[in-house]
Design a protein around this motif. Structure first.
Motif, PDB file in Angstrom:
ATOM      1  N   PRO A   1      -3.920   3.794  -4.952  1.00  0.00           N
ATOM      2  CA  PRO A   1      -4.289   2.369  -4.998  1.00  0.00           C
ATOM      3  C   PRO A   1      -3.464   1.588  -6.010  1.00  0.00           C
ATOM      4  N   ASP A   2      -3.483   0.268  -5.819  1.00  0.00           N
ATOM      5  CA  ASP A   2      -2.953  -0.670  -6.814  1.00  0.00           C
ATOM      6  C   ASP A   2      -1.442  -0.632  -6.959  1.00  0.00           C
TER       7      ASP A   2
ATOM      8  N   TYR B   1     -12.158   2.125  -8.205  1.00  0.00           N
ATOM      9  CA  TYR B   1     -11.255   2.480  -7.107  1.00  0.00           C
ATOM     10  C   TYR B   1     -11.785   3.656  -6.293  1.00  0.00           C
ATOM     11  N   LEU B   2     -12.768   4.368  -6.822  1.00  0.00           N
ATOM     12  CA  LEU B   2     -13.367   5.511  -6.150  1.00  0.00           C
ATOM     13  C   LEU B   2     -14.880   5.336  -6.139  1.00  0.00           C
ATOM     14  N   THR B   3     -15.463   5.429  -4.954  1.00  0.00           N
ATOM     15  CA  THR B   3     -16.914   5.322  -4.818  1.00  0.00           C
ATOM     16  C   THR B   3     -17.502   6.719  -4.670  1.00  0.00           C
TER      17      THR B   3
ATOM     18  N   ASP C   1      -8.794   1.099   1.541  1.00  0.00           N
ATOM     19  CA  ASP C   1      -9.322   0.125   0.585  1.00  0.00           C
ATOM     20  C   ASP C   1      -9.146  -1.317   1.056  1.00  0.00           C
TER      21      ASP C   1
ATOM     22  N   ARG D   1      -6.521  -3.052   1.405  1.00  0.00           N
ATOM     23  CA  ARG D   1      -5.449  -3.776   0.719  1.00  0.00           C
ATOM     24  C   ARG D   1      -4.126  -3.465   1.425  1.00  0.00           C
TER      25      ARG D   1
ATOM     26  N   HIS E   1      -7.474   7.969  -2.458  1.00  0.00           N
ATOM     27  CA  HIS E   1      -7.937   7.765  -1.078  1.00  0.00           C
ATOM     28  C   HIS E   1      -8.323   9.088  -0.418  1.00  0.00           C
TER      29      HIS E   1
ATOM     30  N   ASN F   1       0.833  -1.202   0.000  1.00  0.00           N
ATOM     31  CA  ASN F   1       0.000   0.000   0.000  1.00  0.00           C
ATOM     32  C   ASN F   1       0.866   1.249   0.000  1.00  0.00           C
TER      33      ASN F   1
ATOM     34  N   GLN G   1     -11.582  10.213  -1.762  1.00  0.00           N
ATOM     35  CA  GLN G   1     -12.666   9.422  -1.182  1.00  0.00           C
ATOM     36  C   GLN G   1     -13.044   9.937   0.205  1.00  0.00           C
TER      37      GLN G   1
END
Length: 561
Positions: free
Chosen positions: A155-156, A282-284, A183, A185, A247, A151, A250
Motif C-alpha cells: 500500500p501507499d 492499512y490492515l484490518t 484497498d 486505491r 494485501h 498501486n 489481508q
C-alpha cells in the motif's frame, strides 16, 4: 563490478539550466534502486534500496548502492524521496544516513513508518520526516515535487513528478494498473494525463515486467485460489509471503475467518510490519482471529494458520527453519499445507526449491506459483506500459528498475508509441536533459558495496572470488623452509589440503618439483620470500590443474631460517 560502458568518460560540468540524472542502482538489476537528480548545484535522491545477494556472493548479507559519486556532495542533497516501502527501495537508507544524518526524508505514511523501524534497529536518530500523500506538493531547493497515487504490491506507493527549470520529470517508481485493487486505491491515470498535457520532458518508467505481454492480473484474482487451498486443507495451513505484502496478509486473514481458523505471525519482520500496518489502518484484523504463535499448539491443526517469512528461501527465515525442523516451536507434520504466495526473485530459485523439497519430505503439500495461481506481480506488464506512454506522451523516456533485457523491452514499447527519444542507461551512466533533449553525458564509477556482518564496503570482488574458490575448490597450503646461508631447501615442502579430495600421498609427485623450482629461482638471484612463494604457487597450480583438473586456492609460505 566492471563497468558495462568502458567507452564512456566522466561527464563534463553540467550545463547551466540542464538537469542531470545519475542512476546509482536499479538500472541493469532488480533491486538496489537509487537515482540522483542534479539541478543548479543541488541534488535530489529518489529511493535508496538494497539488493539481496545470490549464490555467487558467499557470506554477503546485503548489497548497497555505491555512494562514492556523491560522497563529497552530501551537503548538497535537498531530500531523499522514497516511492514505497519495499527493501529494494528503502533498505539502504540507514547506510546513507550514517554518512549524513540530517537528510530530510519524504514518503507516504506507511513507507516512513516501515523505515522508522529500520532506523531504530540501526540506532539512528529520527530525521526530519515529510509525510505526503497523493496530490501533495512540496518544494526542496530548486526541485518542486508532486506526488501521484500508484498501486503496487504494497500500500501507499507513489510516483513523483519533479519540476525544475530544465523541465518536468515523471518517475513512476514501481507500479501497476490494477483496476480492482483490494484497498480501492488505483493508479491515478488522470494525474498522468494532466502531467502529460503540461508536457513531460523525461519519463522514468518501471521496466520489471516489460517483457510480459498483456496486463498484470488483479490481486483479487488469487482470492478464490487461497480460499480453495483453505477448503482442501485438512490440517494446518502455513502461508509464506513477503513481510511487506499487506494485501496478501489481508487475503489470508479473510480466508481464515471464513474457514474458522486462528492466525499467528511467524518471523520478526512479519510481526513488526503487520503491527505497523494494523496501527496505521492499512490492515484490518478481524476480532479474535489473531493469536500468539506459541498458543497454536493448544488448538487442533484444522483451526490453525501461520503466516511466515521466508518465501524466497532465505537460510535464516522462519520457513527455512521450519523446513529443516530447526524452528523452536513450529514443526511440519504429515498432511499440513504450505502456500508460497510470492513470485521467485531471479537468483533465488535453488534456495526456494530446497525449502519446497524440505517441506515435502516431512509430508506437507506445497502449493506454489509453479502449480497454482497463488501470486500476481506488482509491476505493470507491456499492455499497461503502452497505455502509460499513450497517456503521458513524453518527449524523452529513460527505462528504469529492471535487468538490461527488461529495459530494452520497455524502450521498444516506448518507441512503438512514437516517443521521439529513448535513452537506455545502466548504473553509473549519466543522462543529461539539455534544452528538452535527454542524452548520455558520461559515466561515474559505481559498483557494488557489500555488507558482511558489521563490515560495510570492506569486502571486494577479489575477496568474493577467493571465497568462491575456497567454497568450490578448497585450498592447499605449502610450507617450505629455506636455509638463509646456503640458499637450499632445508625443510618441507609440507603440504596440507582442505575442502577437496586430495590426500597426503597425492603430493608425493610434486614435492621434488617444488624443491627444484626453488633451487633454480635462488640460483638465478631470487631471494625475497614473496617471489619464492609465487614460484611455489605457479608450480603447484600447474600440477594440480594438469593432474587433478582442480583449481584450489594455493597458499604458499616460504620461511628463511
Amino acid at each position: 563490478m566492471s563497468h558495462p560502458h568502458p567507452e564512456l568518460s566522466a561527464p563534463p560540468e553540467l550545463a547551466k539550466g540542464a538537469l542531470r540524472v545519475i542512476p546509482l542502482g536499479g538500472l541493469g538489476e532488480v533491486g538496489r534502486n537509487m537515482t540522483v537528480f542534479e539541478y543548479d548545484g543541488r541534488l535530489l535522491v529518489v529511493d535508496c534500496g538494497v539488493l539481496f545477494p545470490e549464490d555467487h556472493h558467499p557470506g554477503v548479507d546485503l548489497i548497497l548502492p555505491d555512494f562514492a559519486p556523491i560522497r563529497e556532495r552530501l551537503a548538497d542533497i535537498e531530500a531523499l524521496v522514497l516511492t514505497h516501502g519495499h527493501e529494494d527501495h528503502i533498505g539502504a537508507t540507514p547506510y546513507l544516513l550514517r554518512e549524513r544524518g540530517d537528510i530530510p526524508l519524504v514518503g507516504s505514511e506507511l513507507t516512513l513508518a516501515l523505515l522508522d523501524s529500520k532506523l531504530r534497529e540501526h540506532r539512528l536518530k529520527e530525521t526530519v520526516h515529510h509525510r505526503v500523500r497523493e496530490g501533495d506538493r512540496l518544494t526542496f531547493g530548486p526541485f518542486e515535487l508532486e506526488f501521484v497515487a500508484v498501486n503496487h504490491s504494497i500500500p501507499d506507493a507513489l510516483a513523483v513528478a519533479v519540476r525544475t527549470g530544465a523541465g518536468l520529470v515523471l518517475h513512476t517508481g514501481d507500479f501497476k494498473m490494477d483496476q480492482l485493487p483490494l484497498d480501492g486505491r488505483i493508479t491515478d491515470l488522470r494525474a498522468f494525463a494532466r502531467l502529460g498535457e503540461e508536457g513531460v520532458d523525461l519519463f522514468l518508467t518501471d521496466s520489471t515486467n516489460a517483457e510480459t505481454p498483456g496486463f498484470t492480473p488483479a490481486e483479487r484474482s488469487i482470492t478464490p485460489v487461497i480460499d480453495q487451498v483453505f477448503r482442501d486443507s485438512a490440517k494446518r495451513v502455513v502461508v509464506a509471503c513477503f513481510a511487506s505484502h499487506v494485501h496478501r496478509v489481508q487475503q489470508v486473514l479473510d480466508a481464515a475467518v471464513a474457514h474458522d481458523r486462528k492466525v499467528a505471525y511467524v518471523g520478526r519482520s512479519m510481526v513488526r510490519n503487520m503491527m505497523i500496518a494494523k496501527e496505521l489502518g492499512y490492515l484490518t484484523v478481524p476480532a479474535g482471529v489473531l493469536v500468539d504463535a506459541k498458543e497454536l499448539a493448544t488448538l487442533p491443526p484444522e483451526r490453525v494458520v501461520l503466516i511466515s517469512t521466508g518465501s524466497q528461501g532465505e537460510p535464516m527465515s522462519a520457513l527455512s527453519r521450519i523446513a529443516q525442523r530447526t524452528h523452536s516451536f513450529v514443526h511440519i507434520e504429515e498432511g499440513d499445507t504450505v502456500l508460497l504466495a510470492s513470485s521467485l526473485i531471479p537468483g533465488n530459485e535453488n534456495a526456494v526449491y530446497r525449502v519446497i523439497n524440505g517441506l515435502a519430505r516431512w509430508g506437507a503439500r506445497v502449493v506454489h506459483k509453479g502449480n497454482a495461481l497463488v501470486h500476481v506481480s506488482g509491476h505493470a506488464s507491456a499492455g499497461e506500459l503502452l497505455y502509460c506512454y499513450n497517456i503521458v506522451r513524453p518527449r524523452n523516456v529513460l527505462p528504469v528498475h529492471g535487468e538490461i533485457r527488461h529495459m530494452l523491452a520497455n524502450a521498444e514499447l516506448a518507441r512503438m508509441t512514437g516517443v521521439p527519444n529513448v535513452v537506455v542507461a545502466e548504473d553509473g551512466v549519466v543522462v543529461d536533459l539539455v534544452d528538452g533533449v535527454a542524452s548520455v553525458a558520461g559515466k561515474v564509477e559505481c559498483g557494488y558495496v557489500f555488507v558482511d556482518g558489521s563490515s560495510v564496503g570492506d569486502i571486494t570482488e577479489s575477496d568474493l572470488k577467493d571465497r568462491r574458490i575456497l567454497g568450490e575448490e578448497g585450498f592447499l597450503s605449502i610450507i617450505v623452509v629455506v636455509d638463509s646461508v646456503s640458499g637450499k631447501v632445508s625443510g618441507g615442502p609440507e603440504i596440507h589440503a582442505r575442502g577437496n579430495a586430495l590426500e597426503g600421498s597425492s603430493f608425493d609427485d610434486i614435492r621434488q618439483p617444488i624443491i627444484d623450482a626453488l633451487d633454480r629461482a635462488i640460483a638465478e638471484g631470487t631471494t625475497d620470500a614473496y617471489h619464492l612463494q609465487q614460484t611455489v604457487r605457479r608450480v603447484v597450480g600447474q600440477w594440480v590443474n594438469r593432474t587433478h583438473r582442480r583449481r584450489p586456492m594455493i597458499i604458499p609460505v616460504v620461511i628463511e631460517a
